[in-house]
Design an enzyme around this catalytic site. Structure first.
Site, PDB file in Angstrom:
ATOM      1  N   MET A 271       0.841  -1.201   0.000  1.00  0.00           N
ATOM      2  CA  MET A 271       0.000   0.000   0.000  1.00  0.00           C
ATOM      3  C   MET A 271       0.873   1.246   0.000  1.00  0.00           C
ATOM      4  SD  MET A 271      -3.066   1.204   0.032  1.00  0.00           S
ATOM      5  CE  MET A 271      -3.348   2.963  -0.082  1.00  0.00           C
ATOM      6  N   GLU A 272       0.440   2.180  -0.832  1.00  0.00           N
ATOM      7  CA  GLU A 272       1.268   3.331  -1.180  1.00  0.00           C
ATOM      8  C   GLU A 272       1.138   4.516  -0.236  1.00  0.00           C
ATOM      9  OE1 GLU A 272      -1.448   2.218  -2.983  1.00  0.00           O
ATOM     10  OE2 GLU A 272      -2.596   3.905  -3.745  1.00  0.00           O
ATOM     11  N   GLU A 304       4.483   0.762  -6.009  1.00  0.00           N
ATOM     12  CA  GLU A 304       4.103   1.650  -4.896  1.00  0.00           C
ATOM     13  C   GLU A 304       4.789   3.002  -5.024  1.00  0.00           C
ATOM     14  OE1 GLU A 304       1.615   0.594  -3.382  1.00  0.00           O
ATOM     15  OE2 GLU A 304       1.823  -1.467  -4.071  1.00  0.00           O
ATOM     16  N   HIS A 307       3.072   5.378  -7.207  1.00  0.00           N
ATOM     17  CA  HIS A 307       1.895   5.956  -6.559  1.00  0.00           C
ATOM     18  C   HIS A 307       2.214   7.245  -5.796  1.00  0.00           C
ATOM     19  CE1 HIS A 307      -1.346   3.220  -7.275  1.00  0.00           C
ATOM     20  NE2 HIS A 307      -0.821   2.191  -6.642  1.00  0.00           N
TER      21      HIS A 307
HETATM   22 ZN   LIG Z   1      -1.421   0.173  -6.440  1.00  0.00          ZN
END
Ligand SMILES: [Zn+2]
Length: 864
Positions: A271-272, A304, A307
């Site tokens: 998760m970024e 990530e 992002h």
């Molecule tokens: Zn992503």
């Protein structure tokens, strides 16, 4: 409908009403090590302006303790567990200050503030995961992506813990048992990106520089995982990625520091969160990693990192445009890995594995346009799927080819600078792209982003001469390439503009040689392509620049089965393997043909990435796409090829590791590899002893054959006395193929309160291997579907829906299968939530697909 499920319409209204949001969040986590205490106290001060004078705050707390609005205590009795109504607010640009204190729950499902007890070291670790809307489990907020805010965080935690958040620490005060840590106020970002990690984490620091900019870097993991943290390799990837994005994205890295932390019991890959990216600990491979594992790790790191710009700096206004961040990040992850790291077969992995993820969703009734229609949050959660990620990435890659790579990055730069720290919609992106190209992108977007289902591309050789061969080449043949697609959402026939290469190959001296590459552009239902020379194999979409399900003509398929591994380019081989796989999944070909190709060509294949992917395809096909009568015979054939190749591979080579992995997977479906699996599982296999994850996978396959005892599981557990080992052991035990064991596993899956996400996954994976049949679990499954959505968080509920027992052809054909008819009724039942029905429909489609494939293999059984 629960008020937890926010709708697009109400969030759009709130987004227009509220502005200038900031949060001061004070979390008291001083009790985190007392596992019996289920909650922590959260105090939030929210500042904002309101146009209408009334709104609501989102909070999914155990108990609302206090509420003041502009200094006046307010009634807490209207709180319904999801929303705090606010009224009599100041309007006309005046600031409102709302203070909320609440008892919030430590999570065990991986959402919100997750608490993990590490039995390896008797330590407690905390971390957050808030996408799409779990920040409200931690503090009171406006939980929607367009209400960006700055965050000012203060955390009280046990003394001597490492506490990290999006922004750097600015100070701490220490008490006798606890300490209070303050963090710098952040730049503006959305609530789903707020992040925190606290615990006795291991920490490694470094920095990255570009000109005057210095970005502090950190790597973290729990202490027992330190031996598996591949520090140098991760730093190398991180630096190469920051160099690349710094050069191509125009806007300097926006978030100050860059922490990357590897976490247990993590629901997804990664998760970024700005400044604090969270990763699944599975990326820390325990033992020598395969090339595929290392490539996947580099790719997720770079996904990530992309992002930090696509998603964090410029965020989608609402979840409809989730693809705006995910498709770009997915493409960047694979492409940048290919270009700037040593893992230069990343695009091969994209062609072979990642696109299979896209096709799985896109060919199902759960398909949707890349630009989706997301009416509420439950639907938003389901769109983290193969279409939003992999199909979107494929389509963007085609766009890059269409307008040129330089133009593509130029558009990205203007998009970032125009919308930095704000939100954007698809129209904004399209405008940025249209500035850099003369190609009509509105029509391109209509064809590729607003329609559903994959095109099927079929080559039809229009001249077929009897007796054509190496010695008597065909003369002036040509080929007609057709496209066909019915959009499953609208029922309309769709023709798309395709740009692809036809690779033409001929067998010379027993090996395939490229004779020509023919670029083809077409948007009609068919195009005729003249072919100059004799051809034995036509590769549609050679180089993998297009998106669509590609069929093989008969001669090409036969040529590939006989000579495929001699194709000079591994990416070409990956494209044809992918086509052959898709033909079997769609029941166009018997899966036995895939086994034929595997047995003939895989042992000659040298690319470890292709080998490992083929092992997964074979194992999946053996489990689903063959009638019971064929299963043993084909599994034994595949096992024979895999065993020979494994035994002949060079000691300690990438190929040997890839074949060992393939054997571990295939061995679940046959007794023919028991001895090989036993040497892998016991760690006596040459050069593989160190890889604990591989040892467990082999052991799990042995248990699924009932060829490994509980004592042997315990013995392996003694060699891997760790939390990860215990989870693997649980999964192994849950896969025992006896009625008593299956009953016990089923009961535990649904009987235990507070099942953690990892425990649930281990039980489900074991249950899937145990060979549960519809006759025994069909009824229980149907009953479970009716209540699963209300009993569990959506992430866990969806995993339960996937526990459908496998159907067998013998139990009825596709249309008259009694169990599947009942499942189909539930998928249409309007009393069930739409998101649940969509998940059921996807499982139903998989089951029907398996039955069709089994029927195909049964019909053509004699031919092979
Ligand atoms: Zn992503």
């Amino acid at each position: 409908m629960s008020t937890l499920n926010l709708t697009r319409a109400e969030c759009a209204a709130r987004g227009a009403d509220i502005a200038d949001v900031s949060y001061r969040i004070v979390l008291d986590l001083g009790n985190a090590e007392q596992l019996r205490v289920p909650t922590f106290v959260s105090r939030t001060t929210v500042r904002f302006t309101s146009a209408s004078g009334q709104t609501w705050l989102d909070l999914a707390a155990e108990e609302l303790l206090g509420l003041t609005i502009n200094g006046v205590p307010a009634d807490v009795s209207e709180y319904d567990g999801a929303r705090i109504p606010l009224s009599d607010l100041r309007i006309g640009g005046a600031e409102n200050v709302v203070s909320v204190s609440a008892k919030c729950r430590y999570s065990r499902s991986g959402d919100g503030l997750h608490r993990f007890f590490d039995p390896d070291t008797d330590e407690v670790y905390l971390y957050t995961h808030n996408e799409p809307t779990e920040a409200r489990r931690i503090f009171a907020c406006f939980e929607q992506p367009d209400l960006k805010a700055s965050f000012d965080l203060v955390v009280t935690a046990p003394k001597d813990w490492v506490v990290r958040a999006n922004a750097p620490e600015t100070g701490r005060t220490e008490g006798e048992h606890s300490m209070t840590v303050s963090f710098a106020g952040t730049q503006r970002f959305s609530t789903y990106l707020m992040a925190l990690a606290a615990g006795p984490y291991h920490l490694v620091e470094d920095e990255w520089r570009s000109g005057d900019q210095v970005v502090p870097l950190a790597l973290l993991c729990r202490r027992s995982q330190v031996p598996y943290l591949a520090v140098e390799e991760i730093w190398e990837t991180t630096r190469a990625g920051l160099d690349f994005y710094d050069e191509h994205f125009g806007t300097p890295y926006p978030w100050g520091k860059y922490d990357q932390i590897f976490l247990p019991e993590y629901n997804i890959g990664a998760m970024e969160n700005p400044g604090l990216v969270t990763f699944n600990e599975a990326y820390l491979v325990r033992g020598e990693a395969t090339l595929r594992q290392r490539t996947a790790r580099a790719s997720v790191i770079l996904h990530e990192m992309a992002h930090m710009w696509f998603g964090d700096l410029v965020t989608m206004k609402w979840w409809d445009d989730l693809w705006l961040k995910e498709s770009f990040a997915d493409l960047m992850g694979y492409q940048v890995t290919q270009e700037v790291t040593p893992f230069d077969s990343s695009m091969l992995q994209f062609a072979l594995s990642r696109k299979a993820f896209a096709y799985h969703y896109d060919r199902s009734p759960s398909t949707h346009p890349v630009v989706a229609d997301i009416a509420d949050l439950e639907a938003a959660r389901q769109n983290f799927d193969g279409i939003t990620y992999a199909k979107g990435a494929s389509v963007l890659r085609a766009l890059q080819e269409l307008i040129g790579r330089d133009a593509f990055f130029a558009a990205a730069r203007s998009y970032f600078s125009a919308h930095a720290f704000g939100t954007a919609t698809f129209a904004d992106l399209l405008a940025a792209l249209q500035q850099v190209t003369d190609v009509d992108l509105a029509s391109w977007a209509q064809d590729w982003l607003h329609t559903s289902s994959p095109s099927v591309l079929t080559p039809l050789p229009s001249v077929v001469e009897q007796g054509a061969s190496e010695r008597a080449p065909r003369r002036n043949p040509s080929l007609t390439l057709t496209q066909q697609c019915t959009d499953r959402i609208t029922g309309r026939s769709i023709l798309r503009p395709h740009r692809l290469d036809l690779g033409l190959y001929a067998v010379r001296d027993g090996a395939l040689t490229a004779t020509a590459t023919v670029p083809v552009t077409f948007s009609d239902d068919a195009v005729e392509v003249p072919i100059e020379s004799a051809v034995d194999l036509v590769v549609v979409n050679d180089g993998d620049l297009d998106y669509g399900l590609v069929r093989l003509d008969d001669r090409s398929r036969e040529t590939f089965v006989a000579h495929g591994s001699s194709l000079p380019n591994p990416l070409t081989r990956a494209v044809v393997w992918s086509s052959l796989w898709n033909e079997c999944v769609d029941a166009e070909q018997s899966f036995v043909t895939f086994v034929d190709a595997f047995c003939a060509q895989a042992p000659l294949e040298q690319h470890p990435m292709i080998l490992e992917s083929l092992g997964s395809f074979i194992a999946e096909g053996l489990g689903s796409y063959l009638p019971a009568a064929e299963r043993d015979r084909q599994a034994a054939r595949a096992a024979g090829a895999a065993r020979a190749a494994y035994e002949q591979a060079d000691e300690g080579s990438e190929q040997q590791r890839a074949w060992a992995t393939a054997c571990a997977l295939i061995g679940e479906h046959t007794d023919a590899l028991r001895d090989v699996l036993a040497t892998i599982a016991t760690g006596t296999a040459p050069a593989l002893g160190g890889n604990l994850d591989l040892r467990w996978r082999a052991a799990q396959s042995l248990v699924a054959r009932d060829a490994w005892t509980d004592e042997q599981i315990e013995e392996l557990l003694r060699a891997d006395d760790s939390m990860r080992g215990r989870t693997e052991a649980l999964s192994a035990r849950s896969g025992r193929p006896t009625p008593a064991s299956r009953e016990a596993v089923w009961a535990r899956m649904f009987g235990e309160e507070q099942l953690s996400n990892d425990t649930q996954r281990a039980l489900l994976a074991g249950f899937a291997r145990s060979g549960a049949r519809i006759a025994d679990f069909g009824e229980a499954y149907l009953a479970m579907l009716r209540e699963v959505w209300t009993r569990y968080p959506q992430s866990m509920a969806e995993r339960y829906v996937r526990a459908m027992p496998a159907p067998d052809l013998a139990e009825g054909d596709v249309d008259s299968h009694p169990f599947l008819r009942q499942v189909g009724q539930l998928a249409e039942d309007p009393s069930l939530p739409e998101a649940l029905r969509r998940e059921i429909a996807l499982q139903l489609d998989d089951a029907q697909r398996a039955l069709r494939a089994q029927a195909k293999a049964a019909r053509s059984g004699g031919e092979n």
